[in-house]
Design an enzyme around this catalytic site. Structure first.
Site, PDB file in Angstrom:
ATOM      1  N   HIS A 185      36.504  38.723  42.979  1.00 23.84           N
ATOM      2  CA  HIS A 185      35.957  37.668  42.153  1.00 23.84           C
ATOM      3  C   HIS A 185      35.972  36.376  42.357  1.00 23.84           C
ATOM      4  O   HIS A 185      36.854  35.956  43.133  1.00 23.84           O
ATOM      5  CB  HIS A 185      36.384  38.082  40.514  1.00 23.84           C
ATOM      6  CG  HIS A 185      35.718  37.475  39.433  1.00 23.84           C
ATOM      7  ND1 HIS A 185      36.059  36.432  39.059  1.00 23.84           N
ATOM      8  CD2 HIS A 185      34.537  38.014  38.725  1.00 23.84           C
ATOM      9  CE1 HIS A 185      35.117  35.983  37.939  1.00 23.84           C
ATOM     10  NE2 HIS A 185      34.427  36.973  37.771  1.00 23.84           N
TER      11      HIS A 185
ATOM     12  N   ASP B 175      33.205  45.337  36.903  1.00 28.66           N
ATOM     13  CA  ASP B 175      31.958  46.313  37.554  1.00 28.66           C
ATOM     14  C   ASP B 175      32.394  47.748  38.159  1.00 28.66           C
ATOM     15  O   ASP B 175      31.620  48.608  38.232  1.00 28.66           O
ATOM     16  CB  ASP B 175      31.064  45.519  38.548  1.00 28.66           C
ATOM     17  CG  ASP B 175      30.349  44.413  37.980  1.00 28.66           C
ATOM     18  OD1 ASP B 175      29.587  44.249  36.816  1.00 28.66           O
ATOM     19  OD2 ASP B 175      30.130  43.463  38.692  1.00 28.66           O
TER      20      ASP B 175
END
Length: 459
Positions: free
Chosen positions: A336, A395
């Site tokens: 991320h 996700d």
């Protein structure tokens, strides 16, 4: 709908495109080293991967590290809506056995937590707004079907401006009205687009249900999608959790920034939100959950023993070497831009999803994803040749959660868009009321001056 005639025209055009692209490739490339030479911050990123500071916001804080003597130090990630930690929002609602999404929408739009009376009235307002305009489904969704639901969402949001008596009015009152309507309408648009897609492209039956005024957003989504309109309380509350976690993530993420860029031009709400949907559609943004599901299917097909860490690790190493999976060299659902040690959305979703997965056919797939979460970070550090900290992102588990909720794979990213509409609208309103300048970054021109050649001299 894409027709046989259109296909024939495209096939003919493709031959011309190949001819045209020969010159494009010849005259439209440059050395990537020029980015460094001119100090260009690619992707509006600083050299250390952090985002270029482009604005100020009160809406959300995404916190994943601290700076110590100029060096990034990993910390457990924090997601903060209007100053309140997302963990506290969810915990408070779960303690009271309340749905959290509607409260979150109010918080993001208004800037403060609602009272009981305000929340009750707001839920009634959303219920009153859920039904789409008369004949909208027939005229704007059924007549021009698409196999991609995100495309349908984007086009439908733009079309809604034709049903608005004041589409271009950018006053706070008018944009707030539009924001509340869009938050309420999005699930109905998605469900209708999906049902039409089932009939036109899948040859299956189409079920068009009306939303229930007595249901929350999460409950209505399950009601609209299922042929029998039935669902459990546990399913609705897990979906509500997903909506809350996905509803906002700061002003710098790609889709929210797109909304703010368009808003800064003075354009209408429908154009700005449609831009956000278009950005979220991309596989590097909201489409990532779909890539995780694709990756999971590769894992299931190529790993014999799902409980063998060595076998899973060897397969993931092949993925990183572009020898397996989709040959991209990427492990989806890990890494991320801000979170380093942990993604709070991932932690919360994983904890709640595990309870539903236990004892079901999904438990094995859940363990596979858990193995990816454990094994991928050290493999990435090995590939990078550094001790840089990285973690799983939301996700990794969201796709499996949607599958457990019987939500079709093609609706995973649209579900993200439904939730994020609240954050997009909050940022639009903040941009309108606080910034006052059109967003216009600069690009370094590198083309050299040259003479115009008459057509006869061009060879």
């Amino acid at each position: 709908m894409y027709s046989k005639i259109a296909a024939e025209m495209d096939a003919k055009l493709q031959k011309d495109i190949q001819f045209l692209c020969e010159d494009y490739v010849k005259y439209n490339s440059f050395d990537p080293a020029l980015y460094t030479k001119y100090g260009v911050k690619r992707g509006l990123r600083n050299a250390d991967g952090t985002g270029v500071l482009a604005g100020i916001t009160q809406i959300c804080n995404v916190h994943g590290y601290i700076l110590n003597e100029g060096e990034r130090c990993p910390i457990d990630g924090e997601l903060i809506y209007r100053g309140i930690n997302i963990k506290d929002i969810i915990s408070g609602c779960q303690t009271d056995h309340r749905f959290s999404f509607e409260e979150t929408v109010w918080l993001l739009l208004m800037g403060n937590l609602p009272t009981g009376a305000q929340l009750s009235r707001f839920a009634d307002v959303l219920a009153e707004c859920r039904s789409l305009p008369t004949n909208f489904t027939e005229d704007m969704i059924m007549k021009v079907a698409s196999s991609n639901i995100m495309t349908m969402l984007s086009r439908s949001v733009l079309a809604l401006s034709s049903y608005d008596s004041a589409p271009d009015n950018t006053s706070v009152e008018n944009v707030m009205r539009q924001a509340i309507r869009l938050v309420a309408w999005m699930p109905s648009i998605m469900a209708a687009a999906y049902q039409v897609k089932r009939r036109v492209f899948d040859g299956r039956s189409m079920y068009l249900h009306n939303p229930s005024p007595d249901y929350s957003t999460a409950q209505n989504i399950l009601r609209l999608l299922r042929a029998d309109k039935q669902f459990t309380d546990e399913e609705a509350r897990l979906l509500d959790l997903c909506l809350t976690l996905h509803s906002e993530h700061g002003g710098g993420n790609n889709s929210t920034f797109a909304v703010r860029v368009l808003t800064s031009s003075g354009t209408d709400t429908y154009s700005a939100i449609s831009a956000g949907i278009g950005a979220l559609k991309g596989p590097r943004h909201g489409g990532a959950s779909g890539k995780v599901i694709e990756q999971l299917e590769y894992l299931k097909a190529n790993v014999y023993n799902w409980d063998d860490d060595n076998e899973i690790q060897n397969y993931l190493r092949r993925v990183l070497n572009k020898e397996a999976g989709d040959r991209s060299g990427l492990i989806y659902g890990v890494g991320h831009a801000v979170y380093t040690k942990s993604d709070p959305r991932c932690c919360i979703l994983k904890e709640n999803a595990l309870r539903m997965a236990k004892g079901t056919d999904f438990e094995g797939e859940f363990r596979l994803l858990d193995a990816v979460e454990r094994l991928a970070p050290p493999l990435l550090r090995e590939k990078w040749g550094s001790d840089r900290s990285t973690c799983a992102n939301v996700d990794l588990y969201s796709g499996l959660v949607y599958r457990m909720l019987k939500i079709p794979d093609e609706l995973h990213t649209p579900m993200f868009a439904i939730a994020r509409t609240a954050g997009w609208c909050a940022h639009r309103m903040e941009e309108l009321t606080t910034n006052g300048k059109i967003i216009r970054p600069a690009y370094k021109p590198i083309s050299k001056a040259r003479e115009y050649l008459p057509l006869r001299d061009r060879g």
